[in-house]
Design a protein around this motif. Sequence first.
Motif, PDB file in Angstrom:
ATOM      1  N   ARG A 118      56.262  52.979  63.906  1.00 40.41           N
ATOM      2  CA  ARG A 118      57.268  51.924  63.795  1.00 40.41           C
ATOM      3  C   ARG A 118      57.562  51.332  65.165  1.00 40.41           C
ATOM      4  N   ASP A 119      57.621  49.995  65.209  1.00 42.45           N
ATOM      5  CA  ASP A 119      58.050  49.291  66.422  1.00 42.45           C
ATOM      6  C   ASP A 119      59.048  48.223  65.983  1.00 42.45           C
ATOM      7  N   SER A 142      62.428  50.994  53.374  1.00 40.04           N
ATOM      8  CA  SER A 142      62.914  52.278  53.871  1.00 40.04           C
ATOM      9  C   SER A 142      61.849  52.899  54.763  1.00 40.04           C
ATOM     10  N   TRP A 143      62.190  53.121  56.034  1.00 40.27           N
ATOM     11  CA  TRP A 143      61.195  53.682  56.947  1.00 40.27           C
ATOM     12  C   TRP A 143      60.862  55.117  56.585  1.00 40.27           C
ATOM     13  N   ALA A 144      61.805  55.834  56.004  1.00 42.20           N
ATOM     14  CA  ALA A 144      61.499  57.194  55.555  1.00 42.20           C
ATOM     15  C   ALA A 144      60.441  57.165  54.457  1.00 42.20           C
ATOM     16  N   ALA A 160      55.983  57.553  67.738  1.00 39.41           N
ATOM     17  CA  ALA A 160      56.090  56.477  68.731  1.00 39.41           C
ATOM     18  C   ALA A 160      54.685  56.021  69.086  1.00 39.41           C
ATOM     19  N   ASP A 161      54.606  54.943  69.827  1.00 45.15           N
ATOM     20  CA  ASP A 161      53.316  54.416  70.273  1.00 45.15           C
ATOM     21  C   ASP A 161      52.619  55.471  71.146  1.00 45.15           C
TER      22      ASP A 161
END
Length: 236
Positions: A118-119, A142-144, A160-161
């Motif tokens: 996610r960014d 929903s990111w979850a 993370a990246d």
Amino acid sequence: MTTTEVRQHPALPVLLGLGVLVIGLVLGWFASALAGGLAGLIEATPLPVPRLLELVESMPLAWTLGILGGLGLLGGAFIAFMTVGEAPALSVADDHLEHRQEEREVWIERSDVGSAFRDTRYLVLLRPDGGLRARLDADTLSWAKVQAALEQHRWPWRDADPYEERFERWLDGRPGFTAAENEALRRRLEDRKDAAGLRKADDDLAALGLVARVRDDRIQVRRAASADDAARGTDR
């Protein structure tokens, strides 16, 4: 083939629409008092009191509730309609995923992706060499659920990246970038708020072996792993 669907929660458009309606009703309830208070402040200055404020102050409660409540109802319906129409949808399978938003549909093979994370509002998919494969809008999902769907189908989810430390701030004309790279980065900055322009700029940068992102209205950029390796080979 088993797929997992991730869609916007159906209650979200309703809640947004009701929120706008409530704002309209609250403004309608207090409109006369607010207009009177604002008129009093203006009277203490050399400026004339606008006729509209005097008109709103003199309106009965039923009128202000009806007018502003009606505007809130129309505004709420419009917001709900737009939220449904612009909502993204994601389908994840073991070998590919599909992203749909408005009239645009994208198919991405699992073999093309080395990491996903996610960014801000985007689901970012990087190629195995670290280059950008896709930046997909997932703002109202929903990111979850997005993460769970990708992990369920064994996609390489990252918190993370994985190339975070390679980003550097870009300034137009900074040494280390060619004229074509600087031009592409300028377009990326200019088109950061236009979805179609953003996709085109990202594609142009990917062709040059660059990945860019915006932080605090400033461009940060890095090279794909293969581009970095090529640059080091040139230096030797």
